[in-house]
Design a protein around this motif. Sequence first.
Motif, short mmCIF file in Angstrom:
data_model
loop_
_atom_site.label_atom_id
_atom_site.label_comp_id
_atom_site.label_asym_id
_atom_site.label_seq_id
_atom_site.Cartn_x
_atom_site.Cartn_y
_atom_site.Cartn_z
N THR A 125 0.85 -1.19 0.00
CA THR A 125 0.00 0.00 0.00
C THR A 125 0.89 1.24 0.00
O THR A 125 1.61 1.49 0.96
CB THR A 125 -0.93 0.01 1.23
OG1 THR A 125 -1.77 -1.14 1.18
CG2 THR A 125 -1.80 1.27 1.21
N ILE A 126 0.86 2.00 -1.11
CA ILE A 126 1.67 3.21 -1.21
C ILE A 126 1.17 4.26 -0.24
O ILE A 126 1.95 4.92 0.45
CB ILE A 126 1.64 3.75 -2.66
CG1 ILE A 126 2.35 2.77 -3.60
CG2 ILE A 126 2.28 5.14 -2.74
CD1 ILE A 126 2.26 3.17 -5.05
N TRP A 127 -0.16 4.42 -0.16
CA TRP A 127 -0.74 5.44 0.73
C TRP A 127 -2.17 5.02 1.04
O TRP A 127 -2.89 4.50 0.19
CB TRP A 127 -0.70 6.80 0.06
CG TRP A 127 -1.16 7.93 0.95
CD1 TRP A 127 -0.42 8.63 1.83
CD2 TRP A 127 -2.50 8.48 1.04
NE1 TRP A 127 -1.17 9.57 2.47
CE2 TRP A 127 -2.46 9.52 2.00
CE3 TRP A 127 -3.69 8.20 0.41
CZ2 TRP A 127 -3.58 10.26 2.33
CZ3 TRP A 127 -4.82 8.94 0.74
CH2 TRP A 127 -4.75 9.96 1.69
N GLN A 128 -2.58 5.26 2.26
CA GLN A 128 -3.96 5.01 2.68
C GLN A 128 -4.36 6.11 3.64
O GLN A 128 -3.64 6.38 4.61
CB GLN A 128 -4.07 3.64 3.34
CG GLN A 128 -5.50 3.29 3.76
CD GLN A 128 -5.57 1.91 4.40
OE1 GLN A 128 -4.62 1.47 5.01
NE2 GLN A 128 -6.68 1.22 4.23
N GLY A 129 -5.48 6.78 3.37
CA GLY A 129 -5.88 7.86 4.26
C GLY A 129 -7.14 8.56 3.78
O GLY A 129 -7.88 8.06 2.91
N VAL A 226 -15.05 5.36 -1.42
CA VAL A 226 -13.67 4.89 -1.25
C VAL A 226 -13.10 4.61 -2.62
O VAL A 226 -13.62 3.77 -3.36
CB VAL A 226 -13.59 3.63 -0.38
CG1 VAL A 226 -12.15 3.14 -0.26
CG2 VAL A 226 -14.17 3.89 1.01
N VAL A 227 -12.03 5.33 -2.99
CA VAL A 227 -11.39 5.17 -4.31
C VAL A 227 -10.12 4.34 -4.11
O VAL A 227 -9.26 4.70 -3.31
CB VAL A 227 -11.06 6.53 -4.94
CG1 VAL A 227 -10.44 6.32 -6.32
CG2 VAL A 227 -12.30 7.39 -5.03
N THR A 228 -10.03 3.25 -4.87
CA THR A 228 -8.83 2.39 -4.83
C THR A 228 -8.14 2.41 -6.18
O THR A 228 -8.73 2.02 -7.19
CB THR A 228 -9.21 0.95 -4.45
OG1 THR A 228 -9.91 0.94 -3.21
CG2 THR A 228 -7.95 0.09 -4.33
N ILE A 244 0.01 -3.64 -5.72
CA ILE A 244 0.26 -2.27 -5.24
C ILE A 244 -1.07 -1.52 -5.19
O ILE A 244 -1.84 -1.56 -6.15
CB ILE A 244 1.26 -1.53 -6.15
CG1 ILE A 244 2.51 -2.37 -6.40
CG2 ILE A 244 1.65 -0.20 -5.53
CD1 ILE A 244 3.49 -1.74 -7.36
N LEU A 245 -1.33 -0.80 -4.08
CA LEU A 245 -2.60 -0.10 -3.89
C LEU A 245 -2.38 1.33 -3.41
O LEU A 245 -1.38 1.63 -2.76
CB LEU A 245 -3.47 -0.81 -2.85
CG LEU A 245 -3.90 -2.25 -3.10
CD1 LEU A 245 -4.68 -2.75 -1.90
CD2 LEU A 245 -4.74 -2.36 -4.36
N VAL A 246 -3.35 2.20 -3.75
CA VAL A 246 -3.54 3.49 -3.11
C VAL A 246 -5.00 3.53 -2.70
O VAL A 246 -5.89 3.43 -3.56
CB VAL A 246 -3.19 4.67 -4.03
CG1 VAL A 246 -3.50 5.98 -3.35
CG2 VAL A 246 -1.74 4.62 -4.47
#
Length: 837
Positions: A125-129, A226-228, A244-246
């Motif tokens: 996960t590159i970024w989650q928030g 929620v955008v993935t 890989i996810l954002v």
Amino acid sequence: MNTRIIGALLAAMICITMVAPAMAQPSPFVITGHVSDSDGNPCNDAWVQVTNTNTSTSWNAENVSTSNYYRLVLDSDDMSTGNVLQIEASGCTETKMVEHAVTQSELEDGGMIGFDIVFDAPQETIWQGDVILINGTTFDVTANSSVSYVINRTTALGALDAAAEDGIFNYTVNDDWYASWGSLFVDSIADIASEGYNGWMYWVNYPEDPMPGVGADQFVLEDGDVVTWYWSSSMDMTPANSSILVEINVTVTSPDLIAVTIHSPPAITNDSTPLLHATFDQIAVLTWYVIDNEDAVTGGSNTDNLTVMLPELLDGQHTVTVYANNSDGNVGSATQDFLVDTTAPVINSVTLDPTDPNTGDNITVTVKATDNVGVTTVTADGEPLSNADGDDTWEGTITAIEGTHTVNISASDAAANTAYDETANYTATTPVPTLPVVLVEDVTAAPNGYAFTSVMVKNVTGLGSGNVNVTFDPSIIQVIDVTSGDGNALTVQNWDIDNTAGLVQITAWDAQESHDGDVVFAHVTLHSVRDHLSSTPLSISSAELTNYDTYELITHTVATGTLDTIAPVVIIDNVEAASSEFTTALIMVNNASNLGSGNITVTYNTSVVHVTSVTSGDGNALAVQGWNIDNSAGSVQILAQDGNTSHNGDVVIAIVTFHAVGEYPDSTPLAISSSELIDYTSYGIIGHSVTNGTFSIIDNEPPVITDAIATPDVILNDNGRPRTPGTNVTVLNATVLDSESGVVNVTINLSSIGGSDNQVMEGIAGTDVWTVATTATDGINLTHELVITATDGANNANTSVIGLTILLRGDVVRDGDLNSADALYIAKYLVGKEVAP
């Protein structure tokens, strides 16, 4: 299966067909391939299962431990064109499932040869928030063609743009197909660029909603979406199996509101002038802030942020509120509570045990460290220590290194203030090898009780067998039984007990393997036959040890053990806690022998403390069966037992949790008003004594120091000559408060200006102010922070500082020297050409 085997099978099938032409024979269908991990390395002995989803039939493929090759031999009756095969593989701590539709050509060719399986890389996960998007607002993005596009902020691309700004990662867009499709294509995120058919895709509200059918710059989001964004290497890939996810949680707000976000100061800081940094989701016409409910301070105008250094703050809790209003006159605000802590922890003591270890041994390091807010980490030679009891004591182990070494200790608090200590050292030596020793381990028993001990051979190499004779005083103990030990133990072959002469003879061996180290020769069960305290040696009268391989006798020494008849003691800990805090105390039986159960009653003063719970201990402990807490009468009754095994030595009866309901300095006895101990084997009552404890309410709050000032805060140095009154003397004052044990001592360190490093300050009668007057002989042309230390009656301490500047007398140009420049300045001053120095 290789082609020669397939050919033989086909030839056999042809022969069968010639014999019975009326029967249609099935043809082989073979599935083979290799399994590799996510890095492409062979994954040997992988498990592969194939399931025909149309028939719900499953088969396990053949595999071997030395290869990553798998094979499954079926026939055409098991397959039909269009059947969907679900192939699941597991190995190398990874799993993967793929689906494949059987084709007509595969049926004709005899199967799926070379169907390789490569496990997917672990998901990153590159970024989650969270992001906030404002309705009716836009942002600009520049594509690969250098053309700039205005994009609706509340789109999936707008969410990625907001996440990139918050997460400090980049992304790029491609407009090669904009003319055809009217959408931009995201071709890289966080420097991970699309390659061929591998690239970035997005999904809104996966897996509840379907995949979007429009470009990210066209998909308008709703509040709560929620955008993935996920890396895709095939069109059937989803966020669930992407590597890989954002992940972006979206809040959509109205444009007439202005949102304020405070990024600093953090919740705790060691900076007394911290940076205030806040951002606004739109341009603010005017900004201002308020610290600790004081007067408002104007920030800036027509800006999207407020960044300012706050004025110097005292150690303690503070509150800052940032306000901003937009062009519509709407005011937004955010509040941040934070703690300023500039005081480093104090390392009160460092203890090493042992200080003379053998090289390679563990050394227990015990550090007592305190802090005005709280110590968060303590290390010894870089190894973290633990604070299991939650008090001021930190403990852990380090490994002893040959020679003499100083142990480097550090203690830090949550604000990253750190103190260091290098006072503890140890000397480690390599031990000299010792001969094996045959002994009976020391043991204790209650009067008329039972005890269990072991005959041991310690520090031995290659032990195969032995004969050992043990003597004892038969008027004190009797030997009841001899058995083999567990683990690293010989097997007892025979024994002879003579309780008249006081002798037991034991023979033991192991014909299967030799034994090294500390070996159990035999277990011995003893019975104390007296009803009063006594003691008897357990002596090795003779011993013979034989080497397993050479059959030669092993040279050894012997040692004498002892059985002591000791009356157990029921004891409760002395404990302390601050008012309203909770703590625990152990109820123990020390010197227990063959203990089976206990029934204990403890009384206490209910105006000082209450009991809140009773639990079982760990390790050598009985299990609590029941208890009765009476916080009106001030008693707790506890029943504990162990039906599975007896307990010896120091045994935990129960752990009692106390709540301090009184005030400092209240205390109460913890009295064991009644107690009964039962022997595990005989069910008889075990005689014992009791030791009562005490519960004390302590003061653990340090004094509070405020208003620490120097009057004046700039003076001239004192060189012994007469001076104008007040120019070379300052009065140092500080207000010190302590509501519990009271302030008993206040000192200040004047060593940097030529004074004492522990100058006592005097209390001004009728006030909380402590004072001292001083001159300065050192530290000229410097500003000093003079450290005040205040201590209360419970030995809690706190510190603060007073700022004082020392100037050189006669140095009117302030260059640190007395020269002609100073004379010239004074001459010009006398004729009105310069201001008063």
